[in-house]
Design an enzyme around this catalytic site. Structure first.
Site, short mmCIF file in Angstrom:
data_model
loop_
_atom_site.label_atom_id
_atom_site.label_comp_id
_atom_site.label_asym_id
_atom_site.label_seq_id
_atom_site.Cartn_x
_atom_site.Cartn_y
_atom_site.Cartn_z
N PHE A 1 0.88 -1.18 0.00
CA PHE A 1 0.00 0.00 0.00
C PHE A 1 0.91 1.22 0.00
O PHE A 1 1.76 1.36 0.89
CB PHE A 1 -0.86 -0.04 1.26
CG PHE A 1 -1.86 1.07 1.41
CD1 PHE A 1 -3.12 0.97 0.84
CD2 PHE A 1 -1.56 2.20 2.15
CE1 PHE A 1 -4.07 1.97 1.00
CE2 PHE A 1 -2.49 3.21 2.32
CZ PHE A 1 -3.75 3.09 1.74
N GLU B 1 0.90 3.64 9.78
CA GLU B 1 -0.56 3.74 9.58
C GLU B 1 -1.15 4.88 10.42
O GLU B 1 -2.26 4.77 10.98
CB GLU B 1 -1.23 2.39 9.82
CG GLU B 1 -0.67 1.40 8.80
CD GLU B 1 -1.52 0.20 8.54
OE1 GLU B 1 -2.74 0.25 8.79
OE2 GLU B 1 -0.97 -0.79 8.03
N TRP C 1 9.21 4.23 2.72
CA TRP C 1 8.89 3.36 3.88
C TRP C 1 7.79 2.36 3.52
O TRP C 1 6.83 2.18 4.28
CB TRP C 1 8.45 4.20 5.09
CG TRP C 1 9.40 5.30 5.41
CD1 TRP C 1 10.68 5.16 5.86
CD2 TRP C 1 9.17 6.71 5.26
NE1 TRP C 1 11.24 6.40 6.00
CE2 TRP C 1 10.35 7.36 5.65
CE3 TRP C 1 8.09 7.48 4.85
CZ2 TRP C 1 10.48 8.75 5.63
CZ3 TRP C 1 8.21 8.86 4.84
CH2 TRP C 1 9.38 9.48 5.22
N SER D 1 2.47 12.05 7.66
CA SER D 1 1.20 12.39 8.35
C SER D 1 0.34 13.27 7.46
O SER D 1 -0.88 13.12 7.40
CB SER D 1 1.50 13.12 9.66
OG SER D 1 2.14 12.26 10.54
N1 CAA Z 1 -13.02 8.30 5.83
C1 CAA Z 1 -13.56 8.91 4.77
N2 CAA Z 1 -13.18 10.12 4.32
C2 CAA Z 1 -12.23 10.76 5.03
C3 CAA Z 1 -11.63 10.20 6.17
C4 CAA Z 1 -12.08 8.91 6.59
N3 CAA Z 1 -11.56 8.28 7.62
N4 CAA Z 1 -10.71 11.05 6.66
C5 CAA Z 1 -10.75 12.14 5.85
N5 CAA Z 1 -11.65 11.93 4.87
C6 CAA Z 1 -12.01 12.86 3.80
C7 CAA Z 1 -12.54 14.16 4.39
O1 CAA Z 1 -13.92 14.07 4.67
C8 CAA Z 1 -12.25 15.15 3.29
O2 CAA Z 1 -13.21 15.06 2.29
P1 CAA Z 1 -14.21 16.31 2.00
O3 CAA Z 1 -13.28 17.40 1.53
O4 CAA Z 1 -15.13 15.79 0.95
O5 CAA Z 1 -14.88 16.63 3.28
C9 CAA Z 1 -10.95 14.62 2.68
O6 CAA Z 1 -10.87 13.22 3.03
C10 CAA Z 1 -9.75 15.35 3.22
O7 CAA Z 1 -9.74 15.16 4.60
P2 CAA Z 1 -9.05 16.14 5.64
O8 CAA Z 1 -9.29 17.56 5.23
O9 CAA Z 1 -9.49 15.71 7.00
O10 CAA Z 1 -7.51 15.81 5.41
P3 CAA Z 1 -6.25 16.33 6.20
O11 CAA Z 1 -5.26 16.76 5.21
O12 CAA Z 1 -6.65 17.28 7.28
O13 CAA Z 1 -5.64 14.99 6.85
C11 CAA Z 1 -5.30 13.17 8.39
C12 CAA Z 1 -6.27 14.21 7.77
C13 CAA Z 1 -6.19 12.42 9.36
C14 CAA Z 1 -4.15 13.79 9.17
C15 CAA Z 1 -4.78 12.24 7.26
O14 CAA Z 1 -3.91 12.91 6.39
C16 CAA Z 1 -4.07 11.01 7.80
O15 CAA Z 1 -4.72 10.05 8.21
N6 CAA Z 1 -2.72 11.00 7.77
C17 CAA Z 1 -1.94 9.82 8.15
C18 CAA Z 1 -1.68 8.98 6.94
C19 CAA Z 1 -1.31 7.58 7.30
O16 CAA Z 1 -1.95 6.93 8.13
N7 CAA Z 1 -0.30 7.04 6.62
C20 CAA Z 1 0.07 5.69 6.76
C21 CAA Z 1 0.71 5.17 5.53
S1 CAA Z 1 0.35 3.50 5.20
C22 CAA Z 1 1.32 2.56 6.21
O17 CAA Z 1 1.93 3.00 7.14
C23 CAA Z 1 1.30 1.11 5.91
C24 CAA Z 1 2.44 0.34 6.44
O18 CAA Z 1 3.53 0.40 5.93
C25 CAA Z 1 2.27 -0.56 7.57
#
Ligand code: CAA
Length: 379
Positions: free
Chosen positions: A123, A363, A156, A132
């Site tokens: 992913f 994540e 990563w 983030s």
């Molecule tokens: N479900 C559905 N839609 C969502 C959502 C959710 N959980 N979270 C946000 N959205 C939507 C919002 O509703 C918004 O849509 P609208 O404009 O239509 O309202 C859109 O997505 C943008 O959302 P935000 O404005 O809230 O976005 P943001 O820039 O403020 O970021 C955040 C929010 C929670 C910080 C997000 O960026 C985040 O989760 N960051 C962390 C990313 C992450 O987890 N990375 C991990 C990488 S994968 C990994 O690690 C795998 C591995 O190797 C093990």
């Protein structure tokens, strides 16, 4: 409300425990030291159905519920968190995303081999400048009519080298921000895909974490998941389930360290009695057991929300932040209970302490989980 597990749950838990003890424990210290990917063990996990646990049997999965997934993740993570992260990414991020949002053609072509463990997936959201802050994607998927031209670098990436299929988030319409991002299915062997160096990590050293570069990779339009611009929502929805997997991984790391500390405390003598008879150790064990139980209940809550088709964005972030902080605390205490022995590799707890740290980072960091939680309770 009844917290009893069913016969089927207990069987799955036992199967995962047996696998962990018989197949993963031998060699886990050596794999950690030499950063060796547990390829044979992952193949066997796939054959047993642990790589597509919640996928419908129609698409090669085991058709189990999310509670079963939590139980299996805990047991595997007690012994080898490097193996369990492969399991978590394949189950929660790759298979779930494809089964929930993919077309029938995408499911037949990619989900069936992924869920049945013939291949594994990755992913790809994180970038050098988008961890983030996941909306700041610099990887570009330029719309060329019948295909996208993909350029950029992902960082990563768990399973970065061992995966055959990637789910890649990339920006198609930069002016639209998060609504311009697409999720594309990319094959490792597509021309223009290059695997970067393997990361030399503090923990989960057996898992293969790489950067992956895309240079003018032609991705057919039919490999886009969902509508144009659905990629960011796809990633967020998928990560909510991924956080149940990582919360359960953290739970397993903590309970693995606790079991070792408990056993050691009954064997080791100091000041004329087993150290478990000293109140200083008893209080540690009591606190460890209590926090682990609270983590487990939060994991079950998130899993039940998922199984009952309720929104689990909040409960999965709560489970992840609490379980990962518990894992860090419990493993550190487990090293302390072991004293000097805890600081050497043969006793396993130092590895679990190193492995615990990543659960507070990937994540979504603990800070990201708090953003998700506070937004939910304030809205
Ligand atoms: N479900 C559905 N839609 C969502 C959502 C959710 N959980 N979270 C946000 N959205 C939507 C919002 O509703 C918004 O849509 P609208 O404009 O239509 O309202 C859109 O997505 C943008 O959302 P935000 O404005 O809230 O976005 P943001 O820039 O403020 O970021 C955040 C929010 C929670 C910080 C997000 O960026 C985040 O989760 N960051 C962390 C990313 C992450 O987890 N990375 C991990 C990488 S994968 C990994 O690690 C795998 C591995 O190797 C093990």
């Amino acid at each position: 409300m009844d917290f009893q597990l069913t016969e089927e749950h207990l069987m799955i838990q036992k199967a995962a425990r047996d696998f962990a003890v018989n197949e993963l424990l031998p060699g886990v210290i050596e794999r950690d030291e030499h950063q060796k990917f547990p390829a044979e063990q992952i193949k066997k996990l796939g054959e047993l159905g642990f790589l597509g646990m919640m996928v419908s049997p129609k698409y090669g999965g085991a058709g189990l519920d999310a509670i079963s997934y939590v139980l299996a993740m805990e047991e595997i993570s007690k012994v080898d968190a490097s193996a369990s992260v492969v399991m978590s990414v394949n189950n929660s991020l790759v298979c779930w995303g494809l089964e929930t949002f993919g077309t029938e053609e995408q499911k037949q072509k990619y989900l069936v081999p992924l869920a049945s463990g013939q291949i594994i997936g990755a992913f790809m959201l994180s970038e050098p400048e988008a961890g983030s802050d996941a909306t700041s994607q610099r990887t570009i998927a330029e719309d060329k009519g019948d295909h996208y031209l993909l350029n950029g670098t992902k960082n990563w990436i768990t399973n970065g080298n061992s995966a055959s299929v990637y789910l890649v988030m990339a920006q198609t319409h930069p002016e639209k921000g998060s609504k311009g991002i697409n999720a594309l299915i990319v094959e490792k062997n597509m021309p223009g895909v290059t695997i970067g160096a393997k990361e030399n990590k503090l923990g989960i050293r057996g898992s293969d974490t790489h950067s992956v570069m895309f240079q003018d990779v032609k991705v057919p339009k039919e490999n886009r998941i969902g509508e144009d611009g659905f990629g960011f929502k796809f990633a967020m929805k998928t990560l909510a389930g991924g956080r149940i997997g990582i919360a359960s991984q953290a739970l397993g790391i903590a309970s693995g360290a606790f079991e070792l500390a408990l056993k050691y405390s009954k064997e080791r003598k100091a000041f004329g009695k087993e150290i478990s008879q000293h109140q200083a150790i008893q209080f540690k064990l009591a606190d460890m057991a209590t926090r682990i139980e609270a983590s487990r209940l939060l994991c079950f809550k998130a899993a039940l929300d998922k199984d009952h088709h309720r929104d689990y964005t909040l409960s999965s972030s709560m489970a992840k932040v609490f379980s990962s902080e518990t894992a860090m605390w419990v493993t550190t205490e487990a090293v302390q209970v072991h004293g000097g022995y805890g600081y050497v590799k043969e006793y396993h707890v130092e590895r679990l302490m190193r492995d615990a740290k990543i659960t507070q980072i990937y994540e979504g960091t603990s800070e990201v989980q708090r953003i998700v939680i506070s937004r939910s309770i304030l809205s």
